[in-house]
Design a protein around this motif. Sequence first.
Motif, PDB file in Angstrom:
ATOM      1  N   GLU A  22       0.850  -1.177   0.000  1.00 30.71           N
ATOM      2  CA  GLU A  22       0.000   0.000   0.000  1.00 30.71           C
ATOM      3  C   GLU A  22       0.891   1.234   0.000  1.00 30.71           C
ATOM      4  O   GLU A  22       1.628   1.497   0.953  1.00 30.71           O
ATOM      5  N   LEU A  23       0.851   2.000  -1.092  1.00 26.97           N
ATOM      6  CA  LEU A  23       1.726   3.158  -1.230  1.00 26.97           C
ATOM      7  C   LEU A  23       1.184   4.401  -0.539  1.00 26.97           C
ATOM      8  O   LEU A  23       1.929   5.334  -0.248  1.00 26.97           O
ATOM      9  N   ASP A  24      -0.118   4.427  -0.285  1.00 26.35           N
ATOM     10  CA  ASP A  24      -0.737   5.570   0.399  1.00 26.35           C
ATOM     11  C   ASP A  24      -0.474   5.440   1.899  1.00 26.35           C
ATOM     12  O   ASP A  24      -1.053   4.584   2.575  1.00 26.35           O
ATOM     13  N   ALA A  25       0.404   6.288   2.418  1.00 24.97           N
ATOM     14  CA  ALA A  25       0.808   6.175   3.822  1.00 24.97           C
ATOM     15  C   ALA A  25      -0.373   6.374   4.771  1.00 24.97           C
ATOM     16  O   ALA A  25      -0.480   5.699   5.795  1.00 24.97           O
ATOM     17  N   ARG A  26      -1.253   7.308   4.431  1.00 22.69           N
ATOM     18  CA  ARG A  26      -2.412   7.554   5.298  1.00 22.69           C
ATOM     19  C   ARG A  26      -3.309   6.323   5.368  1.00 22.69           C
ATOM     20  O   ARG A  26      -3.706   5.893   6.450  1.00 22.69           O
ATOM     21  N   LYS A  27      -3.610   5.752   4.207  1.00 26.43           N
ATOM     22  CA  LYS A  27      -4.457   4.562   4.190  1.00 26.43           C
ATOM     23  C   LYS A  27      -3.775   3.404   4.909  1.00 26.43           C
ATOM     24  O   LYS A  27      -4.432   2.634   5.628  1.00 26.43           O
ATOM     25  N   ARG A  28      -2.480   3.291   4.740  1.00 30.52           N
ATOM     26  CA  ARG A  28      -1.742   2.192   5.367  1.00 30.52           C
ATOM     27  C   ARG A  28      -1.842   2.262   6.895  1.00 30.52           C
ATOM     28  O   ARG A  28      -2.104   1.268   7.562  1.00 30.52           O
ATOM     29  N   ARG A  29      -1.658   3.461   7.447  1.00 31.84           N
ATOM     30  CA  ARG A  29      -1.698   3.550   8.913  1.00 31.84           C
ATOM     31  C   ARG A  29      -3.122   3.439   9.446  1.00 31.84           C
ATOM     32  O   ARG A  29      -3.340   2.878  10.528  1.00 31.84           O
ATOM     33  N   LEU A  30      -4.111   3.936   8.687  1.00 33.55           N
ATOM     34  CA  LEU A  30      -5.484   3.825   9.159  1.00 33.55           C
ATOM     35  C   LEU A  30      -5.986   2.386   9.075  1.00 33.55           C
ATOM     36  O   LEU A  30      -6.709   1.919   9.964  1.00 33.55           O
ATOM     37  N   ASP A  31      -5.620   1.669   8.033  1.00 34.96           N
ATOM     38  CA  ASP A  31      -6.011   0.265   7.918  1.00 34.96           C
ATOM     39  C   ASP A  31      -5.422  -0.569   9.052  1.00 34.96           C
ATOM     40  O   ASP A  31      -6.017  -1.569   9.477  1.00 34.96           O
ATOM     41  N   ALA A  32      -4.255  -0.164   9.539  1.00 31.82           N
ATOM     42  CA  ALA A  32      -3.607  -0.909  10.622  1.00 31.82           C
ATOM     43  C   ALA A  32      -4.249  -0.646  11.975  1.00 31.82           C
ATOM     44  O   ALA A  32      -4.013  -1.389  12.934  1.00 31.82           O
ATOM     45  N   ALA A  33      -5.067   0.401  12.073  1.00 26.45           N
ATOM     46  CA  ALA A  33      -5.746   0.736  13.333  1.00 26.45           C
ATOM     47  C   ALA A  33      -6.986  -0.130  13.478  1.00 26.45           C
ATOM     48  O   ALA A  33      -7.913  -0.046  12.677  1.00 26.45           O
ATOM     49  N   LEU A  34      -7.017  -0.972  14.501  1.00 30.76           N
ATOM     50  CA  LEU A  34      -8.127  -1.886  14.711  1.00 30.76           C
ATOM     51  C   LEU A  34      -9.056  -1.447  15.834  1.00 30.76           C
ATOM     52  O   LEU A  34     -10.170  -1.964  15.959  1.00 30.76           O
ATOM     53  N   THR A  35      -8.607  -0.510  16.644  1.00 27.90           N
ATOM     54  CA  THR A  35      -9.415  -0.009  17.751  1.00 27.90           C
ATOM     55  C   THR A  35      -9.294   1.506  17.825  1.00 27.90           C
ATOM     56  O   THR A  35      -8.404   2.100  17.199  1.00 27.90           O
ATOM     57  N   ILE A  36     -10.152   2.130  18.627  1.00 31.17           N
ATOM     58  CA  ILE A  36     -10.047   3.570  18.838  1.00 31.17           C
ATOM     59  C   ILE A  36      -8.738   3.898  19.557  1.00 31.17           C
ATOM     60  O   ILE A  36      -8.123   4.948  19.294  1.00 31.17           O
ATOM     61  N   TYR A  37      -8.291   3.025  20.415  1.00 29.15           N
ATOM     62  CA  TYR A  37      -7.011   3.256  21.091  1.00 29.15           C
ATOM     63  C   TYR A  37      -5.848   3.232  20.100  1.00 29.15           C
ATOM     64  O   TYR A  37      -4.860   3.960  20.272  1.00 29.15           O
ATOM     65  N   ASP A  38      -5.952   2.418  19.046  1.00 30.60           N
ATOM     66  CA  ASP A  38      -4.928   2.444  17.996  1.00 30.60           C
ATOM     67  C   ASP A  38      -4.915   3.811  17.311  1.00 30.60           C
ATOM     68  O   ASP A  38      -3.840   4.364  17.028  1.00 30.60           O
ATOM     69  N   LEU A  39      -6.095   4.347  17.021  1.00 29.83           N
ATOM     70  CA  LEU A  39      -6.168   5.679  16.412  1.00 29.83           C
ATOM     71  C   LEU A  39      -5.599   6.733  17.355  1.00 29.83           C
ATOM     72  O   LEU A  39      -4.933   7.677  16.911  1.00 29.83           O
ATOM     73  N   ARG A  40      -5.834   6.577  18.637  1.00 26.15           N
ATOM     74  CA  ARG A  40      -5.269   7.512  19.618  1.00 26.15           C
ATOM     75  C   ARG A  40      -3.741   7.492  19.561  1.00 26.15           C
ATOM     76  O   ARG A  40      -3.091   8.545  19.608  1.00 26.15           O
ATOM     77  N   ASP A  41      -3.161   6.310  19.459  1.00 27.92           N
ATOM     78  CA  ASP A  41      -1.695   6.214  19.389  1.00 27.92           C
ATOM     79  C   ASP A  41      -1.158   6.922  18.150  1.00 27.92           C
ATOM     80  O   ASP A  41      -0.138   7.623  18.215  1.00 27.92           O
ATOM     81  N   ILE A  42      -1.841   6.748  17.023  1.00 33.18           N
ATOM     82  CA  ILE A  42      -1.412   7.429  15.795  1.00 33.18           C
ATOM     83  C   ILE A  42      -1.554   8.933  15.967  1.00 33.18           C
ATOM     84  O   ILE A  42      -0.665   9.711  15.588  1.00 33.18           O
TER      85      ILE A  42
END
Length: 434
Positions: A22-42
Amino acid sequence: MVQRRIPKIKDLAPLMRFKTPELDARKRRLDAALTIYDLRDIAKRRTPTAAFDYTDGAAEAELSLGRARQAFEDIEFKPSILRDVSTVSTGWDVLGASVAQPFGIAPTGFTRMMQTEGEIAGARAAARAGIPFSLSTMGTTSIEDVKAASPQGRNWFQLYMWKDRDRSIALVDRAAKAGYDTLLVTVDVPVAGARLRDKRNGFSIPPALTLGTVANALPRPEWWINFLTTEPLSFASLDRSSGTVAELIDSMFDPSVTFEDLAWIKAQWPGKIVVKGVQTLEDAKRLVDLGVDGITLSNHGGRQLDRAPIPFHLLPQVAREVGAHTEVHLDTGIMSGADIVASVALGARFTMIGRAYLYGLMAGGEAGVDRTIQILSEQISRTMRLLGVNALEELNPTHVTQLARLTPIAANAVAAAEAAPARTSPARKPAVRA
């Protein structure tokens, strides 16, 4: 003995499942977030400390926020088995109109500070998902611009009463003319809470460029590029936009607002009206007598009075007492779809997310808000299936047990006194005189 052999290519081929990078860095990091706490870490990695802490923090020792989140963790679900849950419905009517999920986006102040797309991102994402978006009096995008960004969306406007009543009602009129269908009147901010993280960070509006903030910006260049190359940050509905948030609140908000003022506001608004910040059963009953369409059990995300009541703990009693007469909504502490399902089971018609939405916004702008909504929606659907229910209407208090952790001492003392055998007073001994 284990027999070994050299693997053959035909055996390895089915195991080789290389994914296209996945070349889109934003999509790559958001797809890796599985919980709201993951989004908080990002979000924490990508946002300057002062802005992140403004979202993440609460008042004083932050006990109210911690207790609210703990309350959701201290539940036990009671699932039913062997039910056909091949399909589930996560929507129903809220305040006379349908929603696709039993949650919406709460009003948040100074949203473009968190990420430059701000309220526009939230409104668009909410409209796509079929859920309401609430715009704050302290928002950084105008009433009209939010509506223009999501003309088909369901928009609510949140009102703080100012000392200048004419200006307050002018905002109400603008929201009505723009097509907002619900007015959220927030009543738990007579004065600003003591948000110590903001004070320690020297948080101000607009953010000040100091040696500390510049050093903090170096690993977060995208945030600063956006900040410096887009419309200057300001409150869309306020003339004054400098100083700290607490200074603005204390100078502009009216600490003398009463139930009579609320009745006056209700008379000015043509749509539905919900009172946000209810923290006692007594106040909930009085609001029912006033004829409001809904109440929101909330302690302002723990950002006002520390050690305030826990909304989720209040919910069963309030829903039982007034739920037949007005809609009961809830916010504060929600970080998963399971929290939302538990709230609905205990009587909430609707819930609101504030920090969870902002974590997604900071993690990836509008796409990050989409990811927040997607995570919560998937968790709601999965939790309902595992509980054995097909629709929100089937959820009820038998599905949830609130486990006791914080129990009022007074209640324990009364219970102990009622259970203890009667005691006779000891005979008094005569005083000994010298």
